[in-house]
Motif scaffolding. Structure first.
Motif, PDB file in Angstrom:
ATOM      1  N   LEU A  80      69.891  38.921  32.559  1.00  0.00           N
ATOM      2  CA  LEU A  80      71.275  39.937  32.218  1.00  0.00           C
ATOM      3  C   LEU A  80      70.721  41.004  31.664  1.00  0.00           C
ATOM      4  CD1 LEU A  80      74.077  37.366  33.170  1.00  0.00           C
ATOM      5  CD2 LEU A  80      73.310  39.092  34.128  1.00  0.00           C
ATOM      6  N   ARG A  81      70.455  40.554  30.437  1.00  0.00           N
ATOM      7  CA  ARG A  81      69.842  41.378  29.592  1.00  0.00           C
ATOM      8  C   ARG A  81      69.375  42.263  30.037  1.00  0.00           C
ATOM      9  NH1 ARG A  81      69.519  36.698  24.558  1.00  0.00           N
ATOM     10  NH2 ARG A  81      71.455  36.431  23.806  1.00  0.00           N
ATOM     11  N   GLU A  82      67.851  42.130  30.545  1.00  0.00           N
ATOM     12  CA  GLU A  82      67.624  43.638  30.849  1.00  0.00           C
ATOM     13  C   GLU A  82      68.041  44.007  31.994  1.00  0.00           C
ATOM     14  OE1 GLU A  82      64.062  41.222  32.561  1.00  0.00           O
ATOM     15  OE2 GLU A  82      62.849  40.836  31.126  1.00  0.00           O
ATOM     16  N   LEU A  83      68.517  43.911  32.270  1.00  0.00           N
ATOM     17  CA  LEU A  83      69.715  44.792  33.451  1.00  0.00           C
ATOM     18  C   LEU A  83      70.730  45.250  32.054  1.00  0.00           C
ATOM     19  CD1 LEU A  83      70.521  42.593  36.451  1.00  0.00           C
ATOM     20  CD2 LEU A  83      69.037  44.450  36.444  1.00  0.00           C
ATOM     21  N   ALA A  84      71.247  44.998  31.282  1.00  0.00           N
ATOM     22  CA  ALA A  84      71.965  46.004  30.509  1.00  0.00           C
ATOM     23  C   ALA A  84      71.340  46.825  29.703  1.00  0.00           C
ATOM     24  CB  ALA A  84      72.394  44.792  29.443  1.00  0.00           C
ATOM     25  N   ALA A  85      70.340  46.248  28.880  1.00  0.00           N
ATOM     26  CA  ALA A  85      68.971  47.078  28.568  1.00  0.00           C
ATOM     27  C   ALA A  85      68.907  48.171  29.734  1.00  0.00           C
ATOM     28  CB  ALA A  85      67.809  46.154  28.374  1.00  0.00           C
ATOM     29  N   LEU A  86      68.314  47.811  30.860  1.00  0.00           N
ATOM     30  CA  LEU A  86      68.472  49.449  31.798  1.00  0.00           C
ATOM     31  C   LEU A  86      69.887  50.501  32.038  1.00  0.00           C
ATOM     32  CD1 LEU A  86      66.055  47.651  33.923  1.00  0.00           C
ATOM     33  CD2 LEU A  86      65.262  49.147  31.852  1.00  0.00           C
ATOM     34  N   LYS A  87      70.734  49.831  31.803  1.00  0.00           N
ATOM     35  CA  LYS A  87      72.231  50.479  32.218  1.00  0.00           C
ATOM     36  C   LYS A  87      72.118  50.944  30.893  1.00  0.00           C
ATOM     37  CE  LYS A  87      76.128  49.639  32.000  1.00  0.00           C
ATOM     38  NZ  LYS A  87      77.521  48.500  31.733  1.00  0.00           N
ATOM     39  N   GLU A  88      71.851  50.988  29.865  1.00  0.00           N
ATOM     40  CA  GLU A  88      72.284  51.176  28.910  1.00  0.00           C
ATOM     41  C   GLU A  88      70.933  52.671  28.228  1.00  0.00           C
ATOM     42  OE1 GLU A  88      71.866  49.118  25.138  1.00  0.00           O
ATOM     43  OE2 GLU A  88      73.547  47.203  26.028  1.00  0.00           O
ATOM     44  N   ASP A  89      69.980  52.228  28.939  1.00  0.00           N
ATOM     45  CA  ASP A  89      69.389  53.667  28.823  1.00  0.00           C
ATOM     46  C   ASP A  89      69.283  54.527  29.456  1.00  0.00           C
ATOM     47  OD1 ASP A  89      67.906  52.339  26.417  1.00  0.00           O
ATOM     48  OD2 ASP A  89      66.150  51.331  27.923  1.00  0.00           O
ATOM     49  N   GLY A  90      70.216  54.504  30.950  1.00  0.00           N
ATOM     50  CA  GLY A  90      70.483  55.064  31.707  1.00  0.00           C
ATOM     51  C   GLY A  90      69.678  54.918  32.928  1.00  0.00           C
TER      52      GLY A  90
END
Length: 106
Positions: A80-90
């Motif tokens: 979930l953290r990896e997915l959130a990081a990918l979302k934050e990076d656009g």
């Protein structure tokens, strides 16, 4: 002397006849046993081939599945953290993030 000669001749005839009969019996038994052994070998060969045909080889995908299952499962929070990081990076849109999150939580 004629009696001795007659006895020797009789002995020779009896011994010759016994040898001939013994040889014939031995050949007949050898042929019978050879036929029986050939039939037994054919039966065993047929049974072996049927056993081998009944066994189906495992597909390669199933052979790889146990190796993949041996890997330790990734921690859900880390994913979930990896997915959130990918979302934050656009890299992921809000819809893609929601779909991946739902897939992960299901």
């Amino acid at each position: 002397m004629p009696g001795l000669l007659r006895g020797v001749a009789r002995t020779a005839v009896v011994a010759g006849t016994a040898t001939a009969v013994s040889g014939r019996v031995q050949r007949r038994q050898a042929a019978k046993f050879a036929d029986r052994d050939a039939q037994t070998a054919a039966d065993r060969s047929r049974a072996y081939e049927e056993d081998m045909a009944a066994e189906e080889p495992a597909p390669r995908d199933e052979a790889a599945a146990p190796a993949a299952a041996a890997e330790p499962p990734r921690d859900m929070i880390t994913q979930l953290r990896e997915l959130a990081a990918l979302k934050e990076d656009g890299i992921l849109t809000e819809e893609e993030f929601a779909a991946q999150k739902a897939k992960l939580l299901a």
